[in-house]
Write a protein that holds these residues in place. Structure first.
Motif, PDB file in Angstrom:
ATOM      1  N   ASP A  17      16.292  -6.042 -17.140  1.00 12.38           N
ATOM      2  CA  ASP A  17      15.433  -6.847 -16.257  1.00 12.38           C
ATOM      3  C   ASP A  17      16.074  -8.177 -15.904  1.00 12.38           C
ATOM      4  O   ASP A  17      16.067  -8.610 -14.752  1.00 12.38           O
ATOM      5  N   LEU A  18      16.623  -8.828 -16.929  1.00 11.59           N
ATOM      6  CA  LEU A  18      17.231 -10.139 -16.731  1.00 11.59           C
ATOM      7  C   LEU A  18      18.414 -10.047 -15.761  1.00 11.59           C
ATOM      8  O   LEU A  18      18.555 -10.877 -14.854  1.00 11.59           O
ATOM      9  N   ILE A  19      19.241  -9.018 -15.938  1.00  9.95           N
ATOM     10  CA  ILE A  19      20.411  -8.855 -15.057  1.00  9.95           C
ATOM     11  C   ILE A  19      19.946  -8.612 -13.616  1.00  9.95           C
ATOM     12  O   ILE A  19      20.523  -9.140 -12.668  1.00  9.95           O
ATOM     13  N   ARG A  20      18.869  -7.845 -13.472  1.00  9.66           N
ATOM     14  CA  ARG A  20      18.373  -7.552 -12.124  1.00  9.66           C
ATOM     15  C   ARG A  20      17.799  -8.809 -11.465  1.00  9.66           C
ATOM     16  O   ARG A  20      18.106  -9.118 -10.322  1.00  9.66           O
ATOM     17  N   THR A  21      16.973  -9.558 -12.209  1.00  9.56           N
ATOM     18  CA  THR A  21      16.310 -10.709 -11.582  1.00  9.56           C
ATOM     19  C   THR A  21      17.268 -11.879 -11.397  1.00  9.56           C
ATOM     20  O   THR A  21      17.229 -12.553 -10.374  1.00  9.56           O
ATOM     21  N   GLN A  22      18.157 -12.106 -12.356  1.00 14.42           N
ATOM     22  CA  GLN A  22      19.055 -13.265 -12.271  1.00 14.42           C
ATOM     23  C   GLN A  22      20.270 -13.019 -11.384  1.00 14.42           C
ATOM     24  O   GLN A  22      20.757 -13.919 -10.730  1.00 14.42           O
ATOM     25  N   HIS A  23      20.790 -11.784 -11.437  1.00 16.66           N
ATOM     26  CA  HIS A  23      22.094 -11.550 -10.803  1.00 16.66           C
ATOM     27  C   HIS A  23      22.084 -10.459  -9.727  1.00 16.66           C
ATOM     28  O   HIS A  23      23.086 -10.247  -9.052  1.00 16.66           O
ATOM     29  N   GLY A  24      20.961  -9.736  -9.601  1.00 16.16           N
ATOM     30  CA  GLY A  24      20.854  -8.750  -8.528  1.00 16.16           C
ATOM     31  C   GLY A  24      21.566  -7.420  -8.778  1.00 16.16           C
ATOM     32  O   GLY A  24      21.705  -6.620  -7.867  1.00 16.16           O
ATOM     33  N   TYR A  25      21.993  -7.184 -10.006  1.00 14.22           N
ATOM     34  CA  TYR A  25      22.611  -5.883 -10.338  1.00 14.22           C
ATOM     35  C   TYR A  25      21.573  -5.037 -11.050  1.00 14.22           C
ATOM     36  O   TYR A  25      20.981  -5.473 -12.040  1.00 14.22           O
ATOM     37  N   ASP A  26      21.353  -3.815 -10.556  1.00 16.01           N
ATOM     38  CA  ASP A  26      20.278  -2.989 -11.111  1.00 16.01           C
ATOM     39  C   ASP A  26      20.855  -1.839 -11.933  1.00 16.01           C
ATOM     40  O   ASP A  26      21.427  -0.902 -11.387  1.00 16.01           O
ATOM     41  N   PHE A  27      20.686  -1.922 -13.243  1.00 11.16           N
ATOM     42  CA  PHE A  27      21.172  -0.855 -14.131  1.00 11.16           C
ATOM     43  C   PHE A  27      20.027   0.031 -14.623  1.00 11.16           C
ATOM     44  O   PHE A  27      20.197   0.796 -15.573  1.00 11.16           O
ATOM     45  N   SER A  28      18.854  -0.076 -13.973  1.00  8.13           N
ATOM     46  CA  SER A  28      17.686   0.605 -14.541  1.00  8.13           C
ATOM     47  C   SER A  28      17.788   2.130 -14.486  1.00  8.13           C
ATOM     48  O   SER A  28      17.115   2.816 -15.237  1.00  8.13           O
ATOM     49  N   ASP A  29      18.640   2.682 -13.612  1.00  4.82           N
ATOM     50  CA  ASP A  29      18.791   4.134 -13.575  1.00  4.82           C
ATOM     51  C   ASP A  29      20.074   4.625 -14.254  1.00  4.82           C
ATOM     52  O   ASP A  29      20.517   5.743 -14.030  1.00  4.82           O
ATOM     53  N   TYR A  30      20.668   3.757 -15.053  1.00  2.00           N
ATOM     54  CA  TYR A  30      21.833   4.196 -15.831  1.00  2.00           C
ATOM     55  C   TYR A  30      21.345   4.910 -17.091  1.00  2.00           C
ATOM     56  O   TYR A  30      20.291   4.574 -17.639  1.00  2.00           O
ATOM     57  N   ALA A  31      22.097   5.893 -17.541  1.00  2.00           N
ATOM     58  CA  ALA A  31      21.712   6.634 -18.746  1.00  2.00           C
ATOM     59  C   ALA A  31      21.631   5.655 -19.920  1.00  2.00           C
ATOM     60  O   ALA A  31      22.575   4.913 -20.183  1.00  2.00           O
ATOM     61  N   ASN A 223      21.432   8.220 -14.920  1.00  2.00           N
ATOM     62  CA  ASN A 223      20.419   9.218 -15.261  1.00  2.00           C
ATOM     63  C   ASN A 223      20.302  10.203 -14.089  1.00  2.00           C
ATOM     64  O   ASN A 223      20.930  10.022 -13.047  1.00  2.00           O
ATOM     65  N   GLN A 224      19.495  11.263 -14.285  1.00  2.00           N
ATOM     66  CA  GLN A 224      19.429  12.333 -13.276  1.00  2.00           C
ATOM     67  C   GLN A 224      18.960  11.831 -11.910  1.00  2.00           C
ATOM     68  O   GLN A 224      19.474  12.251 -10.878  1.00  2.00           O
ATOM     69  N   GLU A 225      18.014  10.909 -11.943  1.00  2.00           N
ATOM     70  CA  GLU A 225      17.471  10.381 -10.693  1.00  2.00           C
ATOM     71  C   GLU A 225      18.554   9.660  -9.880  1.00  2.00           C
ATOM     72  O   GLU A 225      18.677   9.838  -8.664  1.00  2.00           O
ATOM     73  N   LEU A 226      19.350   8.864 -10.574  1.00  2.00           N
ATOM     74  CA  LEU A 226      20.399   8.108  -9.880  1.00  2.00           C
ATOM     75  C   LEU A 226      21.550   9.027  -9.458  1.00  2.00           C
ATOM     76  O   LEU A 226      22.142   8.855  -8.388  1.00  2.00           O
ATOM     77  N   GLN A 227      21.839  10.037 -10.294  1.00  3.09           N
ATOM     78  CA  GLN A 227      22.846  11.036  -9.887  1.00  3.09           C
ATOM     79  C   GLN A 227      22.413  11.689  -8.572  1.00  3.09           C
ATOM     80  O   GLN A 227      23.204  11.874  -7.659  1.00  3.09           O
ATOM     81  N   ASN A 228      21.132  12.024  -8.513  1.00  4.58           N
ATOM     82  CA  ASN A 228      20.595  12.682  -7.326  1.00  4.58           C
ATOM     83  C   ASN A 228      20.695  11.764  -6.102  1.00  4.58           C
ATOM     84  O   ASN A 228      21.108  12.188  -5.018  1.00  4.58           O
ATOM     85  N   ARG A 229      20.355  10.490  -6.306  1.00  3.34           N
ATOM     86  CA  ARG A 229      20.445   9.526  -5.211  1.00  3.34           C
ATOM     87  C   ARG A 229      21.895   9.419  -4.712  1.00  3.34           C
ATOM     88  O   ARG A 229      22.152   9.403  -3.504  1.00  3.34           O
ATOM     89  N   ALA A 230      22.834   9.349  -5.660  1.00  5.39           N
ATOM     90  CA  ALA A 230      24.248   9.201  -5.295  1.00  5.39           C
ATOM     91  C   ALA A 230      24.727  10.418  -4.495  1.00  5.39           C
ATOM     92  O   ALA A 230      25.394  10.275  -3.465  1.00  5.39           O
ATOM     93  N   SER A 251      28.554  17.285 -12.596  1.00 10.16           N
ATOM     94  CA  SER A 251      28.049  18.518 -11.995  1.00 10.16           C
ATOM     95  C   SER A 251      27.062  18.183 -10.877  1.00 10.16           C
ATOM     96  O   SER A 251      26.448  17.126 -10.888  1.00 10.16           O
ATOM     97  N   LEU A 252      26.914  19.121  -9.940  1.00 11.48           N
ATOM     98  CA  LEU A 252      25.878  18.966  -8.910  1.00 11.48           C
ATOM     99  C   LEU A 252      24.597  19.710  -9.303  1.00 11.48           C
ATOM    100  O   LEU A 252      23.628  19.726  -8.552  1.00 11.48           O
ATOM    101  N   LEU A 253      24.597  20.312 -10.480  1.00 10.48           N
ATOM    102  CA  LEU A 253      23.472  21.159 -10.897  1.00 10.48           C
ATOM    103  C   LEU A 253      22.143  20.423 -10.924  1.00 10.48           C
ATOM    104  O   LEU A 253      21.092  21.008 -10.726  1.00 10.48           O
ATOM    105  N   PHE A 254      22.206  19.112 -11.202  1.00 10.53           N
ATOM    106  CA  PHE A 254      20.944  18.373 -11.373  1.00 10.53           C
ATOM    107  C   PHE A 254      20.431  17.804 -10.058  1.00 10.53           C
ATOM    108  O   PHE A 254      19.468  17.072 -10.038  1.00 10.53           O
TER     109      PHE A 254
END
Length: 275
Positions: A17-31, A223-230, A251-254
């Motif tokens: 949260d802190l990294i997102r609000t202070q610096h604008g980098y969003d790691f919330s969908d990282y495994a 995570n799977q959601e971010l893999q899918n977005r990418a 893999s593209l399986l997910f």
């Protein structure tokens, strides 16, 4: 080094949260498991015992944040990594790319640039470099600066030369760089067709149309959601019948658009967008 740091999931969420609000980098969908390991590793190197210390420095010290981002997002990379991938590119992809008057290739998550320079060399050997524009993007500005310079520690050149030969390279590898003291510098002609830019796969959009996209060993941290977005982003960025290369552990399986790609090489994880 104190390696007994036990970050809780809650503390990790606070840091994200802190990294997102202070610096604008969003790691919330990282495994989470790999992110936890990486944050803990950063804390070990910085010799912090508590998440409080980490949060204090992330909030108040810009230089520390730049170091933290670089250390957190460091991708292990090498020239001609997984040589069979490059051999397949030589044999199964590049001959088709030759039919385009202008070739555009995107390296997403280019880290320090070794893979994009490997591609430069492949294209040069196929006589295509002069009409190719390579786009190399990464989340991390320090990585990009290093990549732009094209400087490689000489101690790695022996391994890279071996990779190059295994990938089907037949020219003396030393003709692609000049040696300066402890470093090798990729020659200017293999750097000048590359555009380096910051791009974040978690939030940024399509910015061009490409005949080939390489994003290798980046999505394993999502995570799977971010893999899918990418993968959706790559699909939307590919020209009809454009190629996608991912890491051999990926893999593209997910993804819900797996059916929109045909397999070019299952071993090397090279796919082609269906028409």
């Amino acid at each position: 080094m104190n390696s007994h740091i036990n970050l809780t999931q809650d503390e990790l969420e606070e840091i994200i949260d802190l990294i997102r609000t202070q610096h604008g980098y969003d790691f919330s969908d990282y495994a989470r498991a790999s992110l936890l390991r990486r944050v803990t590793r950063c804390m070990n190197i910085a010799e912090f015992k508590t998440s409080y210390e980490l949060k204090y420095h992330l909030t108040n010290d810009k230089t520390f944040f730049a170091w933290f981002l670089e250390t957190l997002t460091v991708n292990v990379t090498e020239m001609f990594r997984d040589p069979v991938f490059y051999k397949d590119l030589r044999e199964k992809v590049i001959p088709t790319l030759a039919s385009y008057p202008v070739i555009k290739i995107w390296h997403a998550g280019c880290a320090t640039g070794e893979e994009v320079y490997s591609m430069s060399i492949l294209l040069e050997e196929a006589g295509l470099l002069s009409r190719t524009r390579l786009y190399a993007t990464d989340l991390n500005p320090i990585n990009l600066e290093r990549a732009r310079q094209g400087i490689i520690p000489l101690k790695q050149i022996k391994e890279y030369t071996l990779n190059y030969i295994k990938s089907g390279g037949q020219i003396d590898f030393s003709s692609y760089y000049t040696a300066h003291y402890d470093n090798a510098m990729i020659r200017k002609e293999y750097r000048e067709n590359v555009v380096f830019a910051q791009h974040n796969l978690a939030v940024d959009q399509v910015f061009n149309e490409f005949q080939l996209i390489c994003c290798r060993n980046v999505m394993i941290y999502f995570n799977q959601e971010l893999q899918n977005r990418a993968v959706h982003l790559f699909y939307d960025s590919l020209s009809p019948l454009g190629y996608l290369g991912i890491g051999i552990k990926e893999s593209l399986l997910f993804t819900d658009i797996q059916q929109q790609f045909e397999v070019v090489s299952s071993g090397s994880r090279i796919y082609r967008r269906k028409k």
